[in-house]
Scaffold this active site. Structure first.
Site, short mmCIF file in Angstrom:
data_model
loop_
_atom_site.label_atom_id
_atom_site.label_comp_id
_atom_site.label_asym_id
_atom_site.label_seq_id
_atom_site.Cartn_x
_atom_site.Cartn_y
_atom_site.Cartn_z
N ASN A 19 121.75 6.01 62.86
CA ASN A 19 122.16 7.35 62.91
C ASN A 19 123.45 7.52 63.67
O ASN A 19 124.17 8.24 63.11
CB ASN A 19 120.90 8.04 63.78
CG ASN A 19 121.05 9.63 63.73
OD1 ASN A 19 121.16 10.20 62.86
ND2 ASN A 19 120.81 10.22 64.84
N TYR A 35 121.74 2.21 73.04
CA TYR A 35 122.29 3.56 72.97
C TYR A 35 123.68 3.40 73.24
O TYR A 35 124.53 3.90 72.55
CB TYR A 35 121.37 4.59 74.01
CG TYR A 35 122.20 5.77 74.19
CD1 TYR A 35 122.61 6.94 73.28
CD2 TYR A 35 122.36 6.12 75.44
CE1 TYR A 35 123.11 7.89 73.57
CE2 TYR A 35 123.27 7.20 75.89
CZ TYR A 35 123.64 8.07 74.60
OH TYR A 35 124.25 9.15 75.24
#
Ligand code: UDP
Length: 323
Positions: free
Chosen positions: A92, A141
């Site tokens: 993503n 992340y």
């Protein structure tokens, strides 16, 4: 300016969209609504429902428009989740981000204000943290955000892109219309306010044996309206590169809970729990570069005022955007 905002239905994006519109800009929001909310999109914006990993829907957002700049908020943003499911972060945030910048290149858009994070630094060598610290992310992340920064630096060299990386510290607060609604909610301030609203019995405090004065983690809480202003200043300027965005004040988890008790008048019981994996003890920004180069001045630095704004929003929206 005509601006494409990815992730404009999310927490920080929705407030940036509102601020852009108030400032007289034209806005198209591109969002897949996987974590954002349609009701969080300012009705004055054009909305394109699409996914960064679907290049056809991305093309729909660019077709017939001439954007001056892109603000790129759309991303997964939970440290813990990224340790469990790194692949969705790389797909993503990195692959989706690359699709976006390739679409920008195809359409001649070179200015991008990218939502980066202090998580790109990992465990900092020194605090307060300036932009020259080495970037050694401690989770997928932070790594996914750093990877897109790196790709954008190459696009700057090779394709004349003008990227700005805004490395946020802890985004919090709300405007009258737009606030924080995640499912599940993992962030400290909304979790505290849930207790004040009677929706939970106690706030879990993750670790009280850190090397900090009261043993709980210290963070730099920055109002999303101040973040939104930094985006607008960055978009308008010709500067490129990284800017840390925080108030430069660190508050421990216990200090935040104490401030929320004062704001809400609720006793807010706590429950000490184990440390949350991956939490650095102390993250505080040195934001001199944003002040000097962008002329950024946070207007809402007071922690109680930040919590009061969040509290007003949560009281008005006890079930988030569902009601
Ligand atoms: N935290 C906590 N209880 C909660 C949520 C968070 O004690 O219910 C702590 C967390 O361990 C961290 C700080 O509060 O030290 C800020 O966490 P948050 O998830 O809000 O932001 P992060 O710093 O992880 O981006």
């Amino acid at each position: 300016m005509n601006v494409l905002v990815t992730g404009g239905a999310g927490y920080i994006g929705s407030v940036a969209v509102e601020a852009l519109l108030n400032d007289g800009h034209s806005v198209t929001v591109f969002d897949n609504l996987s974590r954002g909310h349609r009701a969080a999109v300012d009705p004055r914006a054009r909305f394109v429902h699409g996914d960064l990993c679907d290049v056809v829907s991305l093309e729909n957002a660019f077709a017939g428009e001439r954007y001056d700049a892109v603000m790129h908020f759309a991303a997964f943003a939970l440290v813990g989740e990224s340790m469990q499911r790194p692949e969705i972060y790389f797909r993503n945030n990195v692959e989706g981000g690359l699709n976006l910048i390739e679409a920008m290149r195809a359409h001649g858009v070179r200015r991008i204000v990218f939502s980066s994070t202090c998580a790109t630094y990992g465990l900092p060598e020194r605090v307060p943290m300036d932009e020259n610290l080495p970037q050694r992310p401690a989770n997928p992340y932070g790594e996914s955000k750093l990877m897109l920064e790196t790709i954008l630096r190459w696009y700057e060299r090779l394709h004349g892109f003008q990227p700005v990386f805004l490395r946020y510290f802890n985004a919090c607060g709300a405007t009258a219309r737009y606030g924080e609604d995640h499912d599940p909610e993992t962030h400290l301030i909304p979790n505290i306010l849930r207790v004040a609203l009677g929706q939970a019995d106690a706030v879990p405090v993750f670790g009280n044996d850190y090397e900090t004065p009261d043993g709980t983690c210290i963070r730099d809480y920055i109002h999303i309206l101040d973040l939104a202003q930094a985006h607008i200043l960055a978009m308008r300027s010709t500067a490129t590169g990284a800017f840390n965005l925080g108030n430069g004040n660190g508050f421990s988890v216990m200090e935040v809970i104490e401030a929320a008790r004062a704001v809400t008048g609720h006793p807010i019981p706590i429950r000490f729990e184990a440390r949350r994996p991956g939490d650095p003890p102390r993250l505080v920004a040195a934001a001199a570069r944003a002040r000097e180069i962008l002329g950024w001045k946070p207007q809402k630095a007071d922690l109680r005022a930040i919590i009061a704004d969040a509290w007003n929003w949560h009281r008005a929206h006890p079930r988030g955007y569902a009601g």
